[in-house]
Design an enzyme around this catalytic site. Sequence first.
Site, PDB file in Angstrom:
ATOM      1  N   GLY A 172      51.376  36.180  38.942  1.00  0.00           N
ATOM      2  CA  GLY A 172      50.441  35.815  37.889  1.00  0.00           C
ATOM      3  C   GLY A 172      50.364  34.332  37.575  1.00  0.00           C
ATOM      4  O   GLY A 172      50.058  33.959  36.437  1.00  0.00           O
ATOM      5  N   SER A 173      50.582  33.473  38.579  1.00  0.00           N
ATOM      6  CA  SER A 173      50.446  32.037  38.281  1.00  0.00           C
ATOM      7  C   SER A 173      48.987  31.678  37.994  1.00  0.00           C
ATOM      8  O   SER A 173      48.711  30.790  37.181  1.00  0.00           O
ATOM      9  CB  SER A 173      51.013  31.181  39.419  1.00  0.00           C
ATOM     10  OG  SER A 173      50.239  31.286  40.582  1.00  0.00           O
ATOM     11  N   ASN A 174      48.057  32.381  38.628  1.00  0.00           N
ATOM     12  CA  ASN A 174      46.641  32.149  38.282  1.00  0.00           C
ATOM     13  C   ASN A 174      46.308  32.690  36.900  1.00  0.00           C
ATOM     14  O   ASN A 174      45.512  32.082  36.174  1.00  0.00           O
ATOM     15  CB  ASN A 174      45.726  32.753  39.351  1.00  0.00           C
ATOM     16  CG  ASN A 174      45.634  31.870  40.573  1.00  0.00           C
ATOM     17  OD1 ASN A 174      45.037  30.800  40.532  1.00  0.00           O
ATOM     18  ND2 ASN A 174      46.271  32.298  41.662  1.00  0.00           N
ATOM     19  N   MET A 213      46.032  43.576  43.923  1.00  0.00           N
ATOM     20  CA  MET A 213      46.104  43.983  45.324  1.00  0.00           C
ATOM     21  C   MET A 213      45.589  45.375  45.650  1.00  0.00           C
ATOM     22  O   MET A 213      45.877  45.899  46.729  1.00  0.00           O
ATOM     23  CB  MET A 213      47.543  43.826  45.833  1.00  0.00           C
ATOM     24  CG  MET A 213      48.001  42.382  45.941  1.00  0.00           C
ATOM     25  SD  MET A 213      46.825  41.307  46.822  1.00  0.00           S
ATOM     26  CE  MET A 213      46.934  42.023  48.469  1.00  0.00           C
ATOM     27  N   LEU A 267      39.047  48.044  44.943  1.00  0.00           N
ATOM     28  CA  LEU A 267      38.338  48.685  43.828  1.00  0.00           C
ATOM     29  C   LEU A 267      37.194  49.549  44.343  1.00  0.00           C
ATOM     30  O   LEU A 267      36.461  49.162  45.255  1.00  0.00           O
ATOM     31  CB  LEU A 267      37.819  47.615  42.867  1.00  0.00           C
ATOM     32  CG  LEU A 267      38.936  46.817  42.178  1.00  0.00           C
ATOM     33  CD1 LEU A 267      38.389  45.518  41.584  1.00  0.00           C
ATOM     34  CD2 LEU A 267      39.623  47.655  41.109  1.00  0.00           C
ATOM     35  N   ASN A 319      37.143  37.079  41.730  1.00  0.00           N
ATOM     36  CA  ASN A 319      38.437  37.106  42.424  1.00  0.00           C
ATOM     37  C   ASN A 319      38.697  35.719  42.972  1.00  0.00           C
ATOM     38  O   ASN A 319      37.761  34.965  43.257  1.00  0.00           O
ATOM     39  CB  ASN A 319      38.404  38.119  43.574  1.00  0.00           C
ATOM     40  CG  ASN A 319      39.723  38.136  44.332  1.00  0.00           C
ATOM     41  OD1 ASN A 319      40.792  38.180  43.721  1.00  0.00           O
ATOM     42  ND2 ASN A 319      39.674  38.078  45.653  1.00  0.00           N
ATOM     43  N   HIS A 331      40.594  33.757  46.144  1.00  0.00           N
ATOM     44  CA  HIS A 331      41.048  34.061  47.513  1.00  0.00           C
ATOM     45  C   HIS A 331      41.516  32.759  48.183  1.00  0.00           C
ATOM     46  O   HIS A 331      40.830  31.745  48.081  1.00  0.00           O
ATOM     47  CB  HIS A 331      39.892  34.692  48.291  1.00  0.00           C
ATOM     48  CG  HIS A 331      40.260  35.082  49.677  1.00  0.00           C
ATOM     49  ND1 HIS A 331      40.934  36.264  49.965  1.00  0.00           N
ATOM     50  CD2 HIS A 331      40.096  34.448  50.852  1.00  0.00           C
ATOM     51  CE1 HIS A 331      41.139  36.341  51.261  1.00  0.00           C
ATOM     52  NE2 HIS A 331      40.642  35.246  51.824  1.00  0.00           N
ATOM     53  N   SER A 356      38.791  29.904  47.254  1.00  0.00           N
ATOM     54  CA  SER A 356      37.440  30.256  46.812  1.00  0.00           C
ATOM     55  C   SER A 356      37.525  31.214  45.637  1.00  0.00           C
ATOM     56  O   SER A 356      38.333  32.143  45.642  1.00  0.00           O
ATOM     57  CB  SER A 356      36.675  30.980  47.933  1.00  0.00           C
ATOM     58  OG  SER A 356      36.671  30.228  49.130  1.00  0.00           O
ATOM     59  N   ASP A 398      36.006  40.609  49.736  1.00  0.00           N
ATOM     60  CA  ASP A 398      35.965  39.157  49.911  1.00  0.00           C
ATOM     61  C   ASP A 398      34.603  38.656  50.392  1.00  0.00           C
ATOM     62  O   ASP A 398      34.523  37.628  51.057  1.00  0.00           O
ATOM     63  CB  ASP A 398      37.067  38.693  50.887  1.00  0.00           C
ATOM     64  CG  ASP A 398      38.456  39.134  50.452  1.00  0.00           C
ATOM     65  OD1 ASP A 398      38.678  39.287  49.246  1.00  0.00           O
ATOM     66  OD2 ASP A 398      39.318  39.320  51.323  1.00  0.00           O
TER      67      ASP A 398
HETATM   68  C1  DQB Z   1      42.498  41.723  47.956  1.00  0.00           C
HETATM   69  C2  DQB Z   1      42.670  41.457  49.318  1.00  0.00           C
HETATM   70  C3  DQB Z   1      43.258  42.376  50.181  1.00  0.00           C
HETATM   71  C4  DQB Z   1      43.683  43.574  49.677  1.00  0.00           C
HETATM   72  C5  DQB Z   1      43.530  43.841  48.346  1.00  0.00           C
HETATM   73  C6  DQB Z   1      42.945  42.910  47.500  1.00  0.00           C
HETATM   74  C7  DQB Z   1      44.314  44.584  50.591  1.00  0.00           C
HETATM   75  O1  DQB Z   1      43.978  44.665  51.756  1.00  0.00           O
HETATM   76  N1  DQB Z   1      45.232  45.394  50.032  1.00  0.00           N
HETATM   77  C8  DQB Z   1      45.951  46.428  50.772  1.00  0.00           C
HETATM   78  C9  DQB Z   1      45.358  47.793  50.500  1.00  0.00           C
HETATM   79  C10 DQB Z   1      45.750  48.340  49.151  1.00  0.00           C
HETATM   80  C11 DQB Z   1      44.876  49.496  48.740  1.00  0.00           C
HETATM   81  O2  DQB Z   1      44.968  50.570  49.362  1.00  0.00           O
HETATM   82  O3  DQB Z   1      44.116  49.355  47.779  1.00  0.00           O
HETATM   83  N2  DQB Z   1      41.866  40.753  47.136  1.00  0.00           N
HETATM   84  N3  DQB Z   1      37.756  45.368  45.662  1.00  0.00           N
HETATM   85  C12 DQB Z   1      36.525  45.297  46.155  1.00  0.00           C
HETATM   86  N4  DQB Z   1      36.026  44.134  46.661  1.00  0.00           N
HETATM   87  C13 DQB Z   1      36.778  42.973  46.679  1.00  0.00           C
HETATM   88  C14 DQB Z   1      38.984  41.935  46.199  1.00  0.00           C
HETATM   89  C15 DQB Z   1      40.286  42.091  45.740  1.00  0.00           C
HETATM   90  C16 DQB Z   1      40.723  43.320  45.209  1.00  0.00           C
HETATM   91  C17 DQB Z   1      39.867  44.391  45.163  1.00  0.00           C
HETATM   92  C18 DQB Z   1      38.114  43.038  46.174  1.00  0.00           C
HETATM   93  C19 DQB Z   1      38.571  44.277  45.665  1.00  0.00           C
HETATM   94  O4  DQB Z   1      36.260  41.924  47.141  1.00  0.00           O
HETATM   95  N5  DQB Z   1      35.771  46.393  46.179  1.00  0.00           N
HETATM   96  C20 DQB Z   1      41.295  40.985  45.813  1.00  0.00           C
HETATM   97  C1  GRF Z   2      46.734  33.750  45.143  1.00  0.00           C
HETATM   98  O1  GRF Z   2      47.045  32.960  46.262  1.00  0.00           O
HETATM   99  C2  GRF Z   2      45.345  34.313  45.269  1.00  0.00           C
HETATM  100  O2  GRF Z   2      44.489  33.488  45.991  1.00  0.00           O
HETATM  101  C3  GRF Z   2      45.575  35.608  46.016  1.00  0.00           C
HETATM  102  O3  GRF Z   2      46.799  36.092  45.538  1.00  0.00           O
HETATM  103  C4  GRF Z   2      47.603  35.006  45.071  1.00  0.00           C
HETATM  104  C5  GRF Z   2      48.003  35.355  43.669  1.00  0.00           C
HETATM  105  O4  GRF Z   2      49.001  34.500  43.164  1.00  0.00           O
HETATM  106  N1  GRF Z   2      44.472  36.513  45.791  1.00  0.00           N
HETATM  107  P1  GRF Z   2      49.463  34.593  41.630  1.00  0.00           P
HETATM  108  O5  GRF Z   2      49.937  36.016  41.378  1.00  0.00           O
HETATM  109  O6  GRF Z   2      48.278  34.242  40.784  1.00  0.00           O
HETATM  110  O7  GRF Z   2      50.567  33.608  41.489  1.00  0.00           O
END
Ligand code: DQB
Ligand code: GRF
Length: 191
Positions: free
Chosen positions: A14-16, A92, A95, A109, A111, A138, A147
């Site tokens: 949670g640094s962000n 993580m 959604l 989000n 990234h 981003s 993403d």
């Molecule tokens: C994320 C980037 C990668 C993952 C999750 C979030 C990932 O691959 N997690 C492992 C699978 C876990 C699971 O089963 O859920 N970045 N939802 C939607 N679109 C997005 C971005 C994030 C989180 C949820 C999105 C998201 O662009 N639909 C954040």
């Molecule tokens: C960050 O690098 C962000 O870009 C990625 O996850 C990391 C989260 O770091 N999605 P933190 O929990 O905010 O420290």
Amino acid sequence: MKKRRVGVLISGNGSNLQALIDACAAADYPAQIVLVISNKPDAYGLVRAKNAGIPAHIVNHKDYASREEFDIAMNVLLNKYEAEFVCLAGFMRILSAGFVDAWQGRMLNIHPSLLPDFKGGHAVRDALAAGAKETGCSVHLVTEEMDAGEVIAQAKISILTDDSEEKLHQRIHEQEHLLYPQALKILINNN
Ligand code: DQB
Ligand code: GRF
């Protein structure tokens, strides 16, 4: 100025989240964080929220039979606290379409790459492995496709010849902490 109400979803350090908390402390920043939700019971970000006096809730995905039910539980809380915007900050779990639709145009989000380059969960490692000369971070609108939503703000970072994934991610994090509050402000000013 009336501060807009923001919910933050986390899974870890949670640094962000902390950067957003710190930005919101300024009287002239247009947002206030009204709740933090973590899907991980031991996320350090929950401590950060409590230290800032922000309601912190655990919604453990393991307690729900489906992704949709997990997402609905989070939405019940976001609505209870009258959140108007959602920030994912190291959250993580993917959604579901219903959740994404409910927050369309109002959910961000962050990234660790210059999207659309290096989507996915290993963006820093992938940029290094590709031999890229620069990468960055981003802030983007969340759409159903991972993403892939509209980019609101980006910052560039040079990749050094002797970089490790850890050192590079640390420099990216420093830029993330500046970028995320700026991007949230942009989103709010457009809404
Ligand atoms: C994320 C980037 C990668 C993952 C999750 C979030 C990932 O691959 N997690 C492992 C699978 C876990 C699971 O089963 O859920 N970045 N939802 C939607 N679109 C997005 C971005 C994030 C989180 C949820 C999105 C998201 O662009 N639909 C954040
Ligand atoms: C960050 O690098 C962000 O870009 C990625 O996850 C990391 C989260 O770091 N999605 P933190 O929990 O905010 O420290």
